[in-house]
Design an enzyme around this catalytic site. Structure first.
Site, short mmCIF file in Angstrom:
data_model
loop_
_atom_site.label_atom_id
_atom_site.label_comp_id
_atom_site.label_asym_id
_atom_site.label_seq_id
_atom_site.Cartn_x
_atom_site.Cartn_y
_atom_site.Cartn_z
N GLU A 213 1.16 -68.79 -8.67
CA GLU A 213 1.65 -68.91 -7.18
C GLU A 213 1.79 -67.38 -6.84
O GLU A 213 1.90 -67.07 -5.63
CB GLU A 213 2.87 -69.36 -6.71
CG GLU A 213 2.56 -71.04 -6.73
CD GLU A 213 2.39 -71.64 -8.11
OE1 GLU A 213 1.62 -72.73 -8.07
OE2 GLU A 213 2.77 -71.49 -9.14
N ASN A 299 -2.42 -74.14 -12.60
CA ASN A 299 -3.09 -74.16 -11.46
C ASN A 299 -4.15 -72.79 -11.15
O ASN A 299 -3.55 -71.91 -11.73
CB ASN A 299 -2.65 -74.75 -10.23
CG ASN A 299 -1.65 -73.46 -9.66
OD1 ASN A 299 -1.97 -72.57 -8.98
ND2 ASN A 299 -0.46 -73.82 -9.94
N ASP A 364 -1.47 -78.83 -7.30
CA ASP A 364 -0.69 -78.13 -8.05
C ASP A 364 -0.27 -78.91 -9.24
O ASP A 364 0.94 -79.00 -9.76
CB ASP A 364 0.23 -77.63 -7.26
CG ASP A 364 1.40 -76.63 -8.43
OD1 ASP A 364 0.67 -76.00 -9.14
OD2 ASP A 364 2.46 -76.74 -8.40
#
Length: 639
Positions: A213, A299, A364
């Site tokens: 992220e 991810n 995700d």
């Protein structure tokens, strides 16, 4: 000497691990001291020699003094403060060090290590502690995606080896706590932080990090156990050379992707692979006989997937970037090798096989959950198997030698995919539950926290089809957003996510699940999430805890809760068991935290339903604001 239970080790062994170890010990004799040391501690049921109990991550113990008949008399024996308030997702190790039973553990940030002598098992004595206070990178704290957690340390060759949130790998002398070496592995300014744990095998330390992220580009690195020097490095995205693919990779399953195409580049548009995520931020398992390390990747970066699709212009459609049936399942924009189980040679890092569970991820569904190794018969044939309960809601069974996909059953409610095609290995996605267009809100199950997040399940290798899994039971609404920047090291989500209970009043379940048949034997619903792991024992029990702090023992056969004790904070740690001086103990960390607990530990605004990427709404619904913080390890035994 008092407390020396090792002189008569328990003869009950983890059957599968013993089979692997017998061959490995011969092949590695005189070659890999760390392997033989760890295998010895793992085989001794009185110890807990590795984070997962063994290289296979079974979290099974052959101890049975605490059993279905005696567990009612289980009482607290002692407690030890960790020195930190929050984020205790890991577990200690208990080993025979220089003839003494020793417990070593590390706290969440700032990562304080303690060494306890268990020779007097009801009154452990701290013999040293270590807290590195210089040359720390405080910017790691706000860059830790999902709280300042730590999942545990390792012991091998007289060394305690651990990681820090801000990217350090540190080896300490297990007798004195003195530094042997320090290596900088992850860099917070690039979005990289370490939650762990590490793996030690082949006299090497294997490490990953988190940061998908924050646009971190995932990689796995092996370091020399003696010196901390880098041995090999393999990325999760990029060229075949960077990823360590070879012409032999996926030779039995070429449809997974093969060498010579640089899929880690061409399945991303432009240079998106450079910030493509794919970080291996959680568990590693190891087959000593095959010399293969198994890890999963996260991810592919941000959560606005249209930016990861190379179709452009007015003809850009959802269908061109996403596939809903095998006829149009091209795989052009799979974003390799995110969401992938990697089987790498421990000595070189070369990829034996790699299987991507969620190509072109839109939810995700990080693919980092533990890969548990068991041997079982499937369709009349024995397989060296690998079992993975993925965030995406499917429980996968693969042949761990060549990557053959053998089973893929839904173990929670899943609506984003109809099924996984066992021939192609690809999920058959459902358009209505696939977030894609910016500004379009889509509902899907499970939520981004998955049918199960990092919290590890367990299995008895003697009963290899049945797994004891802590599950999440949440769905979500996901609305991709416009991308506002491309700065690595800065939060990189670009989506509004709202999470809600699938069934009001039920946040989590403990489930006994058959990975071959897809059947559930029993389940225990809970109003609080089960964010900690499970431990199963030869005494017929499963231990686990919830985020309210309820620590429980369950009958493995019936699913009946036989014992329950309320601890001082929420439990997100993983139970372990050990035996010293004829007494069996079971213990667990308490200390609220993790992604699910972050709204509490970071004191977020509970009126912001999108806070902590959807976790704030979830924490408000589950009333986690009523749970105090505080890190403790609590040990119990029968009186």
């Amino acid at each position: 000497m008092k407390g020396r239970s090792m002189k008569k080790p328990n003869v009950t062994l983890r059957t599968t691990i013993a089979a692997l170890s017998a061959v490995a010990m011969v092949g590695l004799a005189g070659q890999a001291v760390a392997n033989s040391d760890i295998l010895k501690n793992n085989k001794d049921q009185n110890m807990w020699g590795s984070p997962g109990g063994d290289y296979a991550l079974t979290r099974h113990s052959g101890l049975k003094d605490i059993n279905t008949k005696t567990v009612a008399n289980l009482h607290m024996a002692w407690e030890q403060s960790t020195g930190a308030l929050r984020g205790h997702e890991g577990q200690p190790v208990v080993v025979n060090h220089n003839g003494k039973p020793m417990m070593f553990f590390v706290s969440a940030w700032p990562n304080i290590v303690q060494a306890l002598d268990l020779s007097d098992p009801d009154n452990p004595k701290q013999v040293w502690n270590y807290n590195k206070k210089t040359d720390r990178d405080l910017s790691a704290v706000p860059r830790a995606c999902c709280d300042t957690i730590n999942r545990g340390l390792n012991y091998a060759d007289g060394k305690v080896v651990f990681h820090t949130l801000d990217g350090l790998l540190i080896a300490l002398d297990a007798s004195t706590g003195k530094e042997i070496w320090i290596t900088k592995h992850a860099f917070p300014d690039k979005g990289e932080t370490i939650s762990g744990p590490l793996l030690i095998a082949n006299d090497k330390v294997y490490a990953g990090f988190g940061g998908d992220e924050f646009a971190a580009r995932g990689r796995m690195v092996a370091y020399d156990l003696s010196t901390g020097k880098e041995v090999w490095k393999c990325h999760s995205t990029g060229s075949d050379k960077d990823v360590c693919l070879t012409p032999e990779t996926n030779k039995d399953n070429p449809h997974y992707g093969t060498y010579g195409h640089d899929l880690g580049i061409i399945t991303y548009p432009n240079d998106e692979w450079k910030i493509g995520g794919g970080a291996p931020w959680a568990w590693f398992s190891y087959d000593a006989e095959l010399d293969i390390v198994y890890s999963g990747t996260g991810n592919p970066g941000h959560w606005s997937p249209a930016y990861r699709c190379g179709e452009t212009g007015k003809n850009l459609t959802h269908e061109k970037c996403n596939a809903y049936n095998p006829k149009i399942n091209s795989g052009n924009w799979d974003n390799k090798w995110s969401m992938t189980i990697f089987a790498r040679k421990g000595t070189t890092g070369e990829v034996v096989w790699a299987y991507q569970k969620t190509p072109f991820d839109q939810w995700d569904y990080d693919g980092v959950n533990e890969n548990i190794l068991v041997d079982m018969k499937i369709d009349g044939k024995m397989h060296k198997s690998l079992v993975n309960f993925d965030r995406n809601g499917f429980a996968y069974v693969l042949d761990r030698e060549n990557g053959d996909l053998l089973r893929a059953h839904k173990y929670v409610t899943v609506d984003w995919a109809e099924k996984v095609d066992l021939v192609t290995g690809r999920p058959i996605k459902v358009k209505e539950h696939s977030p894609f267009e910016r500004g379009r809100n889509v509902a899907s199950c499970p939520s981004a926290q998955g049918g199960k997040d990092q919290q590890p399940g367990s299995v008895d290798p003697n009963d290899p089809e049945w797994f004891y899994m802590p599950t999440n039971n949440w769905c979500m609404e996901d609305e991709p957003q416009e991308r506002t920047h491309t700065q690595q090291g800065t939060v990189y989500v670009f989506a509004n996510v709202y999470m809600y209970q699938e069934k009001p009043g039920v946040s989590g379940k403990l489930k006994k699940f058959n990975v071959v048949t897809g059947k559930t034997a029993w389940e225990i619903p809970d109003s609080y999430q089960n964010w900690g792991g499970t431990l199963n024992t030869a005494g017929g029990l499963v231990f686990y805890g919830n985020m309210e702090g309820q620590f429980r023992a369950v009958d493995r056969n019936s699913g009946k809760v036989l014992w329950n004790k309320k601890l001082g904070s929420g439990i997100i740690g993983n139970p372990i068991t050990w035996k010293v001086d004829g007494k069996q103990y079971v213990g667990v960390f308490s200390g609220l935290g993790g992604w699910a607990g972050l709204p509490v530990t970071a004191d977020l605004d509970f009126s912001d339903k999108y806070g902590a990427i959807g976790a704030t709404a979830m924490a408000k619904t589950a009333k986690l604001n009523l749970i105090p913080q505080g890190g403790l390890f609590t040990a119990f035994r029968v009186y």
